[in-house]
Design a protein around this motif. Structure first.
Motif, PDB file in Angstrom:
ATOM      1  N   TRP A   1       0.862  -1.180  -0.100  1.00 41.51           N
ATOM      2  CA  TRP A   1       0.144  -0.018   0.072  1.00 41.51           C
ATOM      3  C   TRP A   1       0.815   1.264  -0.107  1.00 41.51           C
ATOM      4  CZ3 TRP A   1      -4.737  -0.256  -1.262  1.00 41.51           C
ATOM      5  CH2 TRP A   1      -5.451  -1.336  -1.122  1.00 41.51           C
ATOM      6  N   PRO A   2       0.710   2.206  -1.192  1.00 41.91           N
ATOM      7  CA  PRO A   2       1.555   3.400  -1.166  1.00 41.91           C
ATOM      8  C   PRO A   2       1.335   4.180  -0.102  1.00 41.91           C
ATOM      9  CG  PRO A   2       0.657   2.780  -3.301  1.00 41.91           C
ATOM     10  CD  PRO A   2      -0.047   1.862  -2.410  1.00 41.91           C
ATOM     11  N   SER A   3       2.178   5.027   0.433  1.00 43.87           N
ATOM     12  CA  SER A   3       2.024   6.085   1.468  1.00 43.87           C
ATOM     13  C   SER A   3       1.376   7.172   0.589  1.00 43.87           C
ATOM     14  CB  SER A   3       3.191   6.532   1.965  1.00 43.87           C
ATOM     15  OG  SER A   3       4.186   7.106   1.366  1.00 43.87           O
ATOM     16  N   PRO A   4       0.908   7.993   1.437  1.00 37.93           N
ATOM     17  CA  PRO A   4       0.154   9.444   0.610  1.00 37.93           C
ATOM     18  C   PRO A   4       1.345   9.885  -0.144  1.00 37.93           C
ATOM     19  CG  PRO A   4      -0.455   9.258   2.896  1.00 37.93           C
ATOM     20  CD  PRO A   4       0.708   8.151   2.846  1.00 37.93           C
ATOM     21  N   VAL A   5       2.413  10.020   0.108  1.00 41.60           N
ATOM     22  CA  VAL A   5       3.536  10.678  -0.841  1.00 41.60           C
ATOM     23  C   VAL A   5       3.925   9.757  -1.951  1.00 41.60           C
ATOM     24  CG1 VAL A   5       5.942  11.583  -0.845  1.00 41.60           C
ATOM     25  CG2 VAL A   5       4.572  11.963   1.318  1.00 41.60           C
ATOM     26  N   GLU A   6       3.939   8.489  -1.653  1.00 42.16           N
ATOM     27  CA  GLU A   6       4.334   7.684  -2.860  1.00 42.16           C
ATOM     28  C   GLU A   6       3.314   7.720  -3.787  1.00 42.16           C
ATOM     29  OE1 GLU A   6       7.105   4.389  -0.331  1.00 42.16           O
ATOM     30  OE2 GLU A   6       4.879   4.251  -0.485  1.00 42.16           O
ATOM     31  N   MET A   7       1.956   7.680  -3.232  1.00 43.17           N
ATOM     32  CA  MET A   7       0.716   7.561  -4.249  1.00 43.17           C
ATOM     33  C   MET A   7       0.500   8.951  -5.184  1.00 43.17           C
ATOM     34  SD  MET A   7      -1.753   5.544  -4.913  1.00 43.17           S
ATOM     35  CE  MET A   7      -2.963   5.734  -6.185  1.00 43.17           C
ATOM     36  N   THR A   8       0.990   9.996  -4.434  1.00 45.89           N
ATOM     37  CA  THR A   8       0.988  11.208  -5.269  1.00 45.89           C
ATOM     38  C   THR A   8       2.149  10.971  -6.245  1.00 45.89           C
ATOM     39  OG1 THR A   8       0.609  12.529  -3.267  1.00 45.89           O
ATOM     40  CG2 THR A   8       1.617  13.763  -4.950  1.00 45.89           C
ATOM     41  N   PHE A   9       3.425  10.554  -6.129  1.00 43.00           N
ATOM     42  CA  PHE A   9       4.227  10.302  -6.870  1.00 43.00           C
ATOM     43  C   PHE A   9       3.754   9.437  -8.150  1.00 43.00           C
ATOM     44  CE2 PHE A   9       8.070  10.902  -3.827  1.00 43.00           C
ATOM     45  CZ  PHE A   9       7.847  12.150  -3.798  1.00 43.00           C
ATOM     46  N   LEU A  10       3.083   8.268  -7.833  1.00 43.12           N
ATOM     47  CA  LEU A  10       2.768   7.535  -8.673  1.00 43.12           C
ATOM     48  C   LEU A  10       1.510   8.031  -9.800  1.00 43.12           C
ATOM     49  CD1 LEU A  10       2.329   4.383  -6.553  1.00 43.12           C
ATOM     50  CD2 LEU A  10       4.190   4.814  -8.520  1.00 43.12           C
ATOM     51  N   VAL A  11       0.644   8.837  -9.151  1.00 45.16           N
ATOM     52  CA  VAL A  11      -0.453   9.699  -9.930  1.00 45.16           C
ATOM     53  C   VAL A  11       0.319  10.511 -10.829  1.00 45.16           C
ATOM     54  CG1 VAL A  11      -2.443  10.873  -9.763  1.00 45.16           C
ATOM     55  CG2 VAL A  11      -2.084   9.128  -8.137  1.00 45.16           C
ATOM     56  N   LEU A  12       1.144  11.256 -10.329  1.00 42.08           N
ATOM     57  CA  LEU A  12       1.829  12.326 -11.040  1.00 42.08           C
ATOM     58  C   LEU A  12       2.578  11.696 -12.074  1.00 42.08           C
ATOM     59  CD1 LEU A  12       3.145  14.862  -8.317  1.00 42.08           C
ATOM     60  CD2 LEU A  12       1.489  15.152 -10.115  1.00 42.08           C
ATOM     61  N   ALA A  13       3.303  10.513 -12.062  1.00 42.01           N
ATOM     62  CA  ALA A  13       4.030   9.764 -12.942  1.00 42.01           C
ATOM     63  C   ALA A  13       3.089   9.459 -13.976  1.00 42.01           C
ATOM     64  CB  ALA A  13       4.712   8.517 -12.572  1.00 42.01           C
ATOM     65  N   GLY A  14       1.968   8.879 -13.749  1.00 43.70           N
ATOM     66  CA  GLY A  14       1.008   8.323 -14.642  1.00 43.70           C
ATOM     67  C   GLY A  14       0.567   9.884 -15.723  1.00 43.70           C
ATOM     68  N   VAL A  15      -0.013  10.753 -14.730  1.00 49.53           N
ATOM     69  CA  VAL A  15      -0.560  11.780 -15.729  1.00 49.53           C
ATOM     70  C   VAL A  15       0.566  12.539 -16.549  1.00 49.53           C
ATOM     71  CG1 VAL A  15      -1.441  14.248 -15.249  1.00 49.53           C
ATOM     72  CG2 VAL A  15      -2.164  12.380 -13.695  1.00 49.53           C
ATOM     73  N   ILE A  16       1.686  12.458 -16.103  1.00 50.27           N
ATOM     74  CA  ILE A  16       2.776  13.230 -16.601  1.00 50.27           C
ATOM     75  C   ILE A  16       3.312  12.313 -17.736  1.00 50.27           C
ATOM     76  CG2 ILE A  16       5.392  13.870 -16.451  1.00 50.27           C
ATOM     77  CD1 ILE A  16       4.796  15.060 -13.775  1.00 50.27           C
ATOM     78  N   GLY A  17       3.238  11.108 -17.715  1.00 49.83           N
ATOM     79  CA  GLY A  17       3.669  10.222 -18.843  1.00 49.83           C
ATOM     80  C   GLY A  17       2.616  10.361 -19.774  1.00 49.83           C
ATOM     81  N   GLY A  18       1.474  10.372 -19.429  1.00 48.28           N
ATOM     82  CA  GLY A  18       0.232  10.533 -20.622  1.00 48.28           C
ATOM     83  C   GLY A  18       0.329  11.817 -21.288  1.00 48.28           C
ATOM     84  N   VAL A  19       0.642  13.159 -20.593  1.00 47.57           N
ATOM     85  CA  VAL A  19       0.775  14.358 -21.158  1.00 47.57           C
ATOM     86  C   VAL A  19       2.145  14.239 -21.967  1.00 47.57           C
ATOM     87  CG1 VAL A  19       1.406  16.676 -20.644  1.00 47.57           C
ATOM     88  CG2 VAL A  19      -0.235  15.647 -19.440  1.00 47.57           C
ATOM     89  N   SER A  20       3.180  13.839 -21.522  1.00 44.13           N
ATOM     90  CA  SER A  20       4.315  13.649 -22.418  1.00 44.13           C
ATOM     91  C   SER A  20       4.228  12.832 -23.814  1.00 44.13           C
ATOM     92  CB  SER A  20       5.406  12.796 -21.715  1.00 44.13           C
ATOM     93  OG  SER A  20       5.598  13.842 -20.465  1.00 44.13           O
ATOM     94  N   GLN A  21       3.470  11.966 -23.453  1.00 41.14           N
ATOM     95  CA  GLN A  21       2.961  11.085 -24.844  1.00 41.14           C
ATOM     96  C   GLN A  21       2.472  11.923 -25.917  1.00 41.14           C
ATOM     97  OE1 GLN A  21       3.984   7.591 -25.430  1.00 41.14           O
ATOM     98  NE2 GLN A  21       3.640   8.328 -27.416  1.00 41.14           N
ATOM     99  N   GLY A  22       1.455  12.658 -25.395  1.00 41.06           N
ATOM    100  CA  GLY A  22       0.508  13.492 -26.444  1.00 41.06           C
ATOM    101  C   GLY A  22       1.376  14.718 -26.983  1.00 41.06           C
ATOM    102  N   LEU A  23       2.301  15.193 -26.249  1.00 32.96           N
ATOM    103  CA  LEU A  23       3.247  16.133 -26.570  1.00 32.96           C
ATOM    104  C   LEU A  23       4.156  15.670 -27.652  1.00 32.96           C
ATOM    105  CD1 LEU A  23       4.327  17.732 -23.279  1.00 32.96           C
ATOM    106  CD2 LEU A  23       3.047  18.796 -24.953  1.00 32.96           C
ATOM    107  N   LEU A  24       4.829  14.255 -27.507  1.00 32.64           N
ATOM    108  CA  LEU A  24       5.516  13.595 -28.425  1.00 32.64           C
ATOM    109  C   LEU A  24       4.989  13.380 -29.897  1.00 32.64           C
ATOM    110  CD1 LEU A  24       8.272  12.004 -28.932  1.00 32.64           C
ATOM    111  CD2 LEU A  24       7.160  10.121 -27.959  1.00 32.64           C
ATOM    112  N   THR A  25       3.822  12.956 -29.784  1.00 35.63           N
ATOM    113  CA  THR A  25       3.011  12.631 -30.783  1.00 35.63           C
ATOM    114  C   THR A  25       2.798  13.838 -31.620  1.00 35.63           C
ATOM    115  OG1 THR A  25       2.191  10.773 -29.845  1.00 35.63           O
ATOM    116  CG2 THR A  25       0.795  11.549 -31.942  1.00 35.63           C
ATOM    117  N   THR A  26       2.299  14.926 -31.005  1.00 42.90           N
ATOM    118  CA  THR A  26       2.117  16.403 -31.536  1.00 42.90           C
ATOM    119  C   THR A  26       3.242  16.843 -31.961  1.00 42.90           C
ATOM    120  OG1 THR A  26       0.234  16.478 -30.084  1.00 42.90           O
ATOM    121  CG2 THR A  26       0.929  18.538 -31.274  1.00 42.90           C
ATOM    122  N   ALA A  27       4.580  16.567 -31.720  1.00 44.15           N
ATOM    123  CA  ALA A  27       5.397  17.167 -32.114  1.00 44.15           C
ATOM    124  C   ALA A  27       5.923  16.588 -33.618  1.00 44.15           C
ATOM    125  CB  ALA A  27       6.668  16.962 -31.279  1.00 44.15           C
TER     126      ALA A  27
END
Length: 308
Positions: free
Chosen positions: A209-235
């Motif tokens: 079970w992730p701690s609140p800090v770890e969960m925040t890191f994981l959620v941010l990693a997913g969101v940033i990964g998705g945004v980065s993929q969109g930026l990459l494809t648009t480029a």
């Protein structure tokens, strides 16, 4: 074409993917790699769906002509991501980044083996240069090439990083087959979906079970990964693939800065020297592929670092 916009989008995607890797590394002490892959992929899906909707490709992105091809690409790409996340927990961020630069070099070898592409002297020389660079990076981590004791953890991390690069290169071979019949948006979406399902299979073998800090890191990693993929494809819509592909290697500088200032990781001389050779080899391969007129743009749209 809008070259300046393409370069800015590409650099933004590179910064996003490096930041994502740093977040995964920060959570690696308390979260198993399979679980990290699950959360990174799960929280990327809403971002990808929104991007597809705004881009007018939602229906197209959800429609596939080759579900089995997506399964194989997903299996290889998810394995590469899991191995890469495992390596991030064992080695410095810049070192994992440098080793993973072997993926484009290995792709040339696999393309010759599985796709029948001709690889002549120039690209063979570049491949050899890159492999020498990889060996230089790995040498301090492998007992057979080092003086004195080497941590088993470090050796394992080096092996995992190299395996991640290998599986990512194999995934790119499947992506090259898919882009002939599928839209890049389709490949991006079904990879994330497959990664969620496959990584969930690892839960019986390791769940924390992730701690609140770890969960925040994981959620941010997913969101940033998705945004980065969109930026990459648009480029890739604003400039030729061969023009912006070399900017992938900006991730080395960003990894060095984040590694030093966030994780107190000081780069070694072998790592820097090896990375320089691998980067040089990668740029030479990209340049030669452009000269030969080989189409890589659609494949690169559907691939982030680590098959991500």
């Amino acid at each position: 074409m809008n070259t300046s916009r393409a370069i800015l989008l590409k650099l933004a995607s590179v910064a996003g993917f490096v930041s994502m890797a740093a977040l995964i590394k920060a959570a690696s002490d308390g979260v198993p790699p399979g679980q990290a892959v699950f959360f990174r992929s799960l929280f990327a899906i809403p971002v990808i769906l929104v991007w597809l909707y705004l881009d007018g490709n939602l229906k197209r992105g959800l429609r596939t002509k080759n579900p089995l091809g997506h399964l194989w690409r997903g299996l290889l790409g998810t394995t590469a991501m899991g191995l890469n996340f495992s390596a991030l927990g064992l080695l410095p961020l810049p070192e994992v980044t440098a080793i993973f630069f072997a993926a484009p070099i290995l792709t040339v070898i696999f393309a010759a083996m599985f796709l029948g592409e001709q690889v002549r002297a120039f690209r063979l020389t570049a491949v050899g240069l890159g492999l020498v660079g990889v060996l230089i990076i790995l040498s301090p981590r492998l007992t057979a090439f080092s003086e004195g004791d080497v941590s088993t953890v470090q050796t394992l991390g080096a092996v995992l990083a190299l395996m991640a690069a290998t599986f990512a290169a194999l995934a790119k071979i499947f992506v090259r087959k898919l882009v002939g019949i599928e839209h890049p948006a389709t490949i991006v979406f079904y990879f994330s979906l497959t990664a969620v399902c496959l990584s969930a299979l690892t839960f019986p073998f390791g769940w924390a079970w992730p701690s609140p800090v770890e969960m925040t890191f994981l959620v941010l990693a997913g969101v940033i990964g998705g945004v980065s993929q969109g930026l990459l494809t648009t480029a890739f819509r604003h400039a030729e693939a061969a023009l912006i592909a070399p900017f992938d290697y900006a991730s080395m500088l960003l990894s060095l800065l984040i590694g030093y200032f966030i994780f107190a990781e000081v780069p070694t001389v072998p790592m820097l020297a090896g990375a320089a050779l691998v980067i040089a080899a990668g740029i030479l391969i990209i340049w030669r592929e452009r000269q030969l007129g080989l189409e890589r743009g659609k494949g690169r749209q559907a691939m982030g670092p680590g098959g991500q």
